[in-house]
Design a protein around this motif. Structure first.
Motif, mmCIF file in Angstrom:
data_model
loop_
_atom_site.group_PDB
_atom_site.id
_atom_site.type_symbol
_atom_site.label_atom_id
_atom_site.label_comp_id
_atom_site.label_asym_id
_atom_site.label_seq_id
_atom_site.Cartn_x
_atom_site.Cartn_y
_atom_site.Cartn_z
ATOM 1 N N THR A 232 -1.171 2.062 -8.448
ATOM 2 C CA THR A 232 -2.071 1.867 -7.186
ATOM 3 C C THR A 232 -3.423 2.043 -7.548
ATOM 4 O OG1 THR A 232 -1.589 4.133 -6.795
ATOM 5 C CG2 THR A 232 0.251 2.302 -5.721
ATOM 6 N N GLU B 187 -3.821 7.016 -5.152
ATOM 7 C CA GLU B 187 -4.241 6.351 -6.369
ATOM 8 C C GLU B 187 -3.455 6.925 -7.416
ATOM 9 O OE1 GLU B 187 -8.228 5.752 -8.886
ATOM 10 O OE2 GLU B 187 -8.088 7.368 -7.509
ATOM 11 N N GLY C 295 -4.889 2.922 -2.589
ATOM 12 C CA GLY C 295 -3.400 3.037 -2.286
ATOM 13 C C GLY C 295 -2.799 1.623 -2.466
ATOM 14 N N ARG C 296 -3.652 0.563 -2.832
ATOM 15 C CA ARG C 296 -3.121 -0.908 -2.761
ATOM 16 C C ARG C 296 -2.454 -1.381 -4.119
ATOM 17 N NH1 ARG C 296 -3.485 -2.877 2.087
ATOM 18 N NH2 ARG C 296 -5.528 -2.451 3.226
ATOM 19 N N PHE C 297 -1.369 -2.051 -4.386
ATOM 20 C CA PHE C 297 -0.961 -2.422 -5.370
ATOM 21 C C PHE C 297 -0.781 -3.954 -5.345
ATOM 22 C CE2 PHE C 297 2.667 -1.327 -2.945
ATOM 23 C CZ PHE C 297 3.751 -2.576 -3.236
ATOM 24 N N ARG D 174 0.710 -1.174 -0.156
ATOM 25 C CA ARG D 174 0.094 -0.115 -0.098
ATOM 26 C C ARG D 174 1.070 1.356 -0.102
ATOM 27 N NH1 ARG D 174 -4.496 1.612 4.390
ATOM 28 N NH2 ARG D 174 -5.622 3.101 3.265
#
Length: 165
Positions: free
Chosen positions: A108, A82, A112-114, A71
């Motif tokens: 992301t 993002e 915010g996650r990847f 994140r």
């Protein structure tokens, strides 16, 4: 001497736990809790090793089987970021970290996650590790070289906090 009333009602009624514990005769200053700003992630030595500027955004690197996840948040308020482009590379079962086919980038999501699937990581220089890089324009560049705690793991979760420029 009267017994000290340490019930919930005594604590709530006096407004101060210390006053309740010490018979109500002690007044202590009460400070509200304050959140500390989220500090940026420090870069790591050797993390930029074999970095390839402009690696393409990809769905997966090679045949996959291992997940680089995490994140990305903004320093200060911790807001999720993002659309942050992260380059990921590693020494894997399909290629060395110098090999262009071992590099790829991902973006992301709104939270915010990847996540990017890559081939399983092999130890390089005695340590199983991956590489993550942010090299955009709105935040300070950041290069990380996180280690796998378990060389048999099939996932490496890394969280980044970027410093605005």
């Amino acid at each position: 001497m009267p017994a000290c009333d340490t019930t919930r009602r005594a604590f709530l009624g006096t407004g101060s736990a210390a006053a309740a514990l010490f018979g109500g005769g002690l007044a202590l200053p009460v400070q509200p809790a304050r959140a500390q700003p989220l500090l940026p992630t420090p870069g790591m030595r050797g993390a930029a090793n074999n970095h390839r500027p402009g690696a393409p955004v990809v769905e997966r690197i090679g045949g996959g089987g291992f997940w680089m996840t995490g994140r990305v948040r903004r320093a200060g308020d911790g807001a999720p970021l993002e659309g942050i482009r992260l380059q990921i590379w590693a020494h894997t079962t399909e290629g060395h970290e110098r090999d262009p086919r071992s590099h790829g980038a991902t973006l992301t999501r709104a939270d915010g996650r990847f996540a990017l699937e890559i081939p399983p990581i092999l130890p390089a220089f005695g340590q199983p590790h991956g590489h993550l890089a942010y090299e955009g324009g709105a935040y300070a560049p950041l290069f990380l070289r996180p280690l796998l705690q378990d060389p048999r793991a099939l996932r490496l979760d890394t969280h980044l906090v970027l410093r605005p420029l």
